[in-house]
Design an enzyme around this catalytic site. Structure first.
Site, PDB file in Angstrom:
ATOM      1  N   ASP A   1       0.856  -1.183   0.000  1.00  0.00           N
ATOM      2  CA  ASP A   1       0.000   0.000   0.000  1.00  0.00           C
ATOM      3  C   ASP A   1       0.896   1.238   0.000  1.00  0.00           C
ATOM      4  OD1 ASP A   1      -2.059   1.781   0.258  1.00  0.00           O
ATOM      5  OD2 ASP A   1      -2.646   1.199   2.260  1.00  0.00           O
TER       6      ASP A   1
ATOM      7  N   LYS B   1      -1.158  -1.925  -4.670  1.00  0.00           N
ATOM      8  CA  LYS B   1      -2.157  -0.857  -4.759  1.00  0.00           C
ATOM      9  C   LYS B   1      -1.572   0.336  -5.481  1.00  0.00           C
ATOM     10  CE  LYS B   1      -5.223  -0.675  -1.003  1.00  0.00           C
ATOM     11  NZ  LYS B   1      -5.733  -0.044   0.224  1.00  0.00           N
TER      12      LYS B   1
ATOM     13  N   PHE C   1      -9.948   0.096  -0.348  1.00  0.00           N
ATOM     14  CA  PHE C   1      -9.724  -0.833   0.758  1.00  0.00           C
ATOM     15  C   PHE C   1     -10.366  -2.180   0.441  1.00  0.00           C
ATOM     16  CE2 PHE C   1     -10.309  -2.810   4.876  1.00  0.00           C
ATOM     17  CZ  PHE C   1      -9.050  -2.604   5.443  1.00  0.00           C
TER      18      PHE C   1
HETATM   19  P1  5GP Z   1       1.728  -0.306   3.971  1.00  0.00           P
HETATM   20  O1  5GP Z   1       2.768  -0.318   5.046  1.00  0.00           O
HETATM   21  O2  5GP Z   1       2.250  -0.735   2.616  1.00  0.00           O
HETATM   22  O3  5GP Z   1       0.974   0.987   3.890  1.00  0.00           O
HETATM   23  O4  5GP Z   1       0.605  -1.293   4.428  1.00  0.00           O
HETATM   24  C1  5GP Z   1       0.745  -2.605   4.226  1.00  0.00           C
HETATM   25  C2  5GP Z   1      -0.206  -3.395   5.087  1.00  0.00           C
HETATM   26  O5  5GP Z   1      -1.412  -2.680   5.375  1.00  0.00           O
HETATM   27  C3  5GP Z   1      -0.609  -4.620   4.304  1.00  0.00           C
HETATM   28  O6  5GP Z   1       0.281  -5.667   4.543  1.00  0.00           O
HETATM   29  C4  5GP Z   1      -1.978  -4.897   4.841  1.00  0.00           C
HETATM   30  O7  5GP Z   1      -1.881  -5.690   5.987  1.00  0.00           O
HETATM   31  C5  5GP Z   1      -2.521  -3.533   5.227  1.00  0.00           C
HETATM   32  N1  5GP Z   1      -3.361  -3.016   4.145  1.00  0.00           N
HETATM   33  C6  5GP Z   1      -3.049  -2.114   3.187  1.00  0.00           C
HETATM   34  N2  5GP Z   1      -4.066  -1.910   2.346  1.00  0.00           N
HETATM   35  C7  5GP Z   1      -5.065  -2.713   2.770  1.00  0.00           C
HETATM   36  C8  5GP Z   1      -6.397  -2.975   2.293  1.00  0.00           C
HETATM   37  O8  5GP Z   1      -6.889  -2.439   1.304  1.00  0.00           O
HETATM   38  N3  5GP Z   1      -7.119  -3.886   3.002  1.00  0.00           N
HETATM   39  C9  5GP Z   1      -6.638  -4.518   4.106  1.00  0.00           C
HETATM   40  N4  5GP Z   1      -7.437  -5.384   4.728  1.00  0.00           N
HETATM   41  N5  5GP Z   1      -5.385  -4.303   4.573  1.00  0.00           N
HETATM   42  C10 5GP Z   1      -4.619  -3.414   3.904  1.00  0.00           C
END
Ligand code: 5GP
Ligand code: MG
Length: 180
Positions: free
Chosen positions: A108, A136, A157
């Site tokens: 993300d 994403k 999400f």
């Molecule tokens: P980042 O550190 O890349 O922002 O977030 C990564 C983590 O956030 C992912 O491993 C996941 O656990 C959670 N995450 C990010 N986007 C989503 C989403 O759309 N849905 C869900 N359920 N978790 C997400």
């Protein structure tokens, strides 16, 4: 498998069906198996979101695999990142001179993987690659070098196939968007 119509009714729409996910995960497994031929892989999995991804992926890779599970979170149960990463390291894992393959459900902002990658590189693995099921497409605060990616998705999400909203929906076999 039974269709889980109870929790499916909370979805606004299905983004990726169970069949689409399984077909793509099989392709990723074949790619990884050929790239790591002759090697032992240390698979480092971010729990709990990557649970079903890792389970489906690894059972299709015909190579010796060491499995290390880590807890890490930047989300604290909501739908927006909190900007901080907590990593729970297991005792006894080494990583030095190992071929480490980092697995996560979704890239993300890239914060979680960037922090974890930096901390793993300090341990001097022979190689370090990353596979995620979902990438994403959003303006990234942390540009992250992905080696394997299942699907690119829009900045929405998602839940299902391991991914939760406030602890629910992980057991959906598909990936979808919740009703508002
Ligand atoms: P980042 O550190 O890349 O922002 O977030 C990564 C983590 O956030 C992912 O491993 C996941 O656990 C959670 N995450 C990010 N986007 C989503 C989403 O759309 N849905 C869900 N359920 N978790 C997400
Ligand atoms: Mg995660």
């Amino acid at each position: 498998m039974a269709p889980l119509t109870g929790i499916l009714s909370d979805l606004d729409r299905v983004l990726l069906s169970a069949e689409e996910i399984h077909a793509r995960v099989a392709e990723m497994a074949a790619q990884i198996e050929s790239d790591y031929a002759g090697k032992v892989i240390t698979v480092v999995v971010l729990m709990d979101g990557a649970l079903f991804f890792v389970s489906d992926l690894l059972r299709q890779i015909d190579l010796p695999i060491r499995l290390v599970t880590l807890g890490a979170s930047s989300y604290q149960g909501g739908t927006e990142s909190s900007g901080q990463v907590k990593i729970q390291w297991p005792t006894g894992a080494c990583f030095a001179d190992e071929n480490v393959l980092l697995l996560d459900d979704i890239l993300d902002t890239g914060l979680t993987l960037s922090v974890l990658r930096e901390r793993l590189l300090i341990k001097k693995p022979a190689s370090l690659r990353t596979a995620v099921l979902l990438d994403k497409k959003r303006p990234r605060s942390h540009d992250y070098p992905l080696d394997y990616c299942g699907f690119e998705i829009a900045d929405e999400f998602v839940v299902g196939y391991g991914m939760d909203y406030q602890g629910r929906f992980r057991n959906l076999p598909c990936i979808g968007i919740l009703k508002p």
